[in-house]
Motif scaffolding. Structure first.
Motif, PDB file in Angstrom:
ATOM      1  N   LEU A  32      -8.732   4.080  -1.574  1.00  0.00           N
ATOM      2  CA  LEU A  32      -7.427   4.689  -1.821  1.00  0.00           C
ATOM      3  C   LEU A  32      -6.349   4.093  -0.933  1.00  0.00           C
ATOM      4  CD1 LEU A  32      -8.338   8.437  -2.419  1.00  0.00           C
ATOM      5  CD2 LEU A  32      -7.945   6.611  -4.078  1.00  0.00           C
ATOM      6  N   ARG A  33      -6.714   3.683   0.258  1.00  0.00           N
ATOM      7  CA  ARG A  33      -5.735   3.004   1.110  1.00  0.00           C
ATOM      8  C   ARG A  33      -5.268   1.706   0.455  1.00  0.00           C
ATOM      9  NH1 ARG A  33      -7.394  -0.003   6.614  1.00  0.00           N
ATOM     10  NH2 ARG A  33      -8.772  -0.914   5.052  1.00  0.00           N
ATOM     11  N   ARG A  34      -6.217   0.933  -0.045  1.00  0.00           N
ATOM     12  CA  ARG A  34      -5.854  -0.336  -0.677  1.00  0.00           C
ATOM     13  C   ARG A  34      -5.014  -0.111  -1.927  1.00  0.00           C
ATOM     14  NH1 ARG A  34      -9.060  -4.498   1.450  1.00  0.00           N
ATOM     15  NH2 ARG A  34     -10.833  -3.772   2.696  1.00  0.00           N
ATOM     16  N   CYS A  35      -5.423   0.864  -2.731  1.00  0.00           N
ATOM     17  CA  CYS A  35      -4.681   1.136  -3.965  1.00  0.00           C
ATOM     18  C   CYS A  35      -3.252   1.587  -3.652  1.00  0.00           C
ATOM     19  CB  CYS A  35      -5.406   2.207  -4.788  1.00  0.00           C
ATOM     20  SG  CYS A  35      -6.955   1.633  -5.533  1.00  0.00           S
ATOM     21  N   TYR A  36      -3.116   2.441  -2.670  1.00  0.00           N
ATOM     22  CA  TYR A  36      -1.791   2.933  -2.289  1.00  0.00           C
ATOM     23  C   TYR A  36      -0.905   1.789  -1.807  1.00  0.00           C
ATOM     24  CZ  TYR A  36       1.736   5.337   0.538  1.00  0.00           C
ATOM     25  OH  TYR A  36       2.923   5.761   1.095  1.00  0.00           O
ATOM     26  N   MET A  37      -1.437   0.944  -0.915  1.00  0.00           N
ATOM     27  CA  MET A  37      -0.644  -0.155  -0.381  1.00  0.00           C
ATOM     28  C   MET A  37      -0.311  -1.189  -1.454  1.00  0.00           C
ATOM     29  SD  MET A  37      -0.139   0.891   2.604  1.00  0.00           S
ATOM     30  CE  MET A  37       0.783  -0.544   3.150  1.00  0.00           C
ATOM     31  N   GLU A  38      -1.136  -1.273  -2.491  1.00  0.00           N
ATOM     32  CA  GLU A  38      -0.867  -2.210  -3.591  1.00  0.00           C
ATOM     33  C   GLU A  38       0.047  -1.607  -4.651  1.00  0.00           C
ATOM     34  OE1 GLU A  38      -4.740  -3.232  -4.962  1.00  0.00           O
ATOM     35  OE2 GLU A  38      -5.265  -4.368  -3.149  1.00  0.00           O
ATOM     36  N   GLY A  39       0.427  -0.359  -4.470  1.00  0.00           N
ATOM     37  CA  GLY A  39       1.362   0.269  -5.407  1.00  0.00           C
ATOM     38  C   GLY A  39       0.720   0.838  -6.649  1.00  0.00           C
ATOM     39  N   LYS A  40      -0.599   0.978  -6.684  1.00  0.00           N
ATOM     40  CA  LYS A  40      -1.269   1.571  -7.846  1.00  0.00           C
ATOM     41  C   LYS A  40      -1.014   3.076  -7.842  1.00  0.00           C
ATOM     42  CE  LYS A  40      -4.996  -1.849  -8.364  1.00  0.00           C
ATOM     43  NZ  LYS A  40      -4.473  -2.859  -7.442  1.00  0.00           N
ATOM     44  N   ARG A  41      -0.854   3.657  -9.037  1.00  0.00           N
ATOM     45  CA  ARG A  41      -0.505   5.066  -9.132  1.00  0.00           C
ATOM     46  C   ARG A  41      -1.627   5.935  -9.689  1.00  0.00           C
ATOM     47  NH1 ARG A  41       4.724   6.366  -8.925  1.00  0.00           N
ATOM     48  NH2 ARG A  41       3.787   8.360  -8.311  1.00  0.00           N
ATOM     49  N   CYS A  42      -2.389   5.444 -10.644  1.00  0.00           N
ATOM     50  CA  CYS A  42      -3.468   6.225 -11.245  1.00  0.00           C
ATOM     51  C   CYS A  42      -4.786   5.478 -11.090  1.00  0.00           C
ATOM     52  CB  CYS A  42      -3.191   6.510 -12.720  1.00  0.00           C
ATOM     53  SG  CYS A  42      -4.442   7.555 -13.512  1.00  0.00           S
ATOM     54  N   VAL A  43      -5.773   6.128 -10.463  1.00  0.00           N
ATOM     55  CA  VAL A  43      -7.085   5.509 -10.248  1.00  0.00           C
ATOM     56  C   VAL A  43      -8.169   6.508 -10.622  1.00  0.00           C
ATOM     57  CG1 VAL A  43      -6.213   4.027  -8.406  1.00  0.00           C
ATOM     58  CG2 VAL A  43      -7.195   6.255  -7.834  1.00  0.00           C
ATOM     59  N   LEU A  44      -9.386   6.003 -10.711  1.00  0.00           N
ATOM     60  CA  LEU A  44     -10.526   6.823 -11.140  1.00  0.00           C
ATOM     61  C   LEU A  44     -11.623   6.760 -10.090  1.00  0.00           C
ATOM     62  CD1 LEU A  44     -11.683   8.455 -13.628  1.00  0.00           C
ATOM     63  CD2 LEU A  44     -12.838   6.309 -14.261  1.00  0.00           C
ATOM     64  N   LEU A  45     -12.098   7.923  -9.649  1.00  0.00           N
ATOM     65  CA  LEU A  45     -13.254   8.015  -8.761  1.00  0.00           C
ATOM     66  C   LEU A  45     -14.427   8.574  -9.554  1.00  0.00           C
ATOM     67  CD1 LEU A  45     -11.712   9.510  -5.472  1.00  0.00           C
ATOM     68  CD2 LEU A  45     -12.262   7.124  -5.975  1.00  0.00           C
TER      69      LEU A  45
END
Length: 210
Positions: free
Chosen positions: A124-137
């Protein structure tokens, strides 16, 4: 004719002893070898003042808001949901309906709780810093867990609503069947903001970037 009597010789006056010195004379004698200072005052360096503790800067208003983020949550055997209090209901309905494009996913199958937590934090840190908004766990349904309870699903709700993740997560909800159903979770992340202060990832885990 009478003889004139010689006057009796007077005894010589006793010799006087040494004269006692006055207090002023004693004072001057005691300090006769003192060398006066070149300066007008005491030639002694003043004691150094103790170092003053530098007060920590007061937290910004945005930081205070982030540290007091509250989530509205619901949890059942098959369903979990959570959203930041005050989130637009339309946005949350779109997340639940799978209307946002999933930009990244993380499968937690085969991990224990400690491994999964580190993986989620880093992902989630990487996704946030890359500007991703919707992800799936994908924590799984937990069918092989004791009593059939998904341990990772239960832990996940705590991780997402505590620091540091609560500062980047807006909402989460069980995914649609096409994305894993009760064994997967949609996450909506905040838009990265440089003016919202540094997120203290290092306080909870070692930087996996080295």
């Amino acid at each position: 004719m009478k003889k004139r009597r010689k006057p009796a010789a007077t005894a010589p006056a006793p010799a006087e002893g040494p004269r006692e010195k006055s207090e002023d004379e004693l004072f001057l004698h005691a300090f006769s070898d003192v060398v006066p200072l070149n300066k007008g005052g005491r030639d002694v360096a003043p004691a150094a003042a103790p170092p003053q503790a530098v007060p920590a800067p007061p937290p910004t208003f945005a930081r205070l808001l982030e540290e007091n983020i509250e989530f509205e949550m619901d949890y059942t055997h098959e369903f979990i949901t959570g959203q930041v209090r005050g989130l637009d209901p339309k946005i949350f309905r779109k997340l639940k309906g799978g209307e946002f494009s999933v930009q990244a996913h993380l499968d937690l199958h085969g991990m224990n709780a400690d491994q999964a937590k580190l993986a989620v934090l880093d992902f989630l840190r990487r996704c946030y810093m890359e500007g991703k908004r919707c992800v799936l766990l994908i924590p799984g349904r937990g069918r092989n867990s004791p009593l059939g309870q998904g341990v990772l699903r239960q832990e996940l709700t705590a991780w997402l609503t505590q620091a540091p993740l609560k500062r980047v997560v807006l909402a989460f909800t069980t995914a649609l069947p096409k994305h894993g159903g009760s064994g997967a979770v949609y996450l909506l992340l905040r838009q990265v903001r440089k003016d919202r202060g540094k997120i203290a990832w290092e306080e909870v885990f070692v930087d996996l970037d080295g």
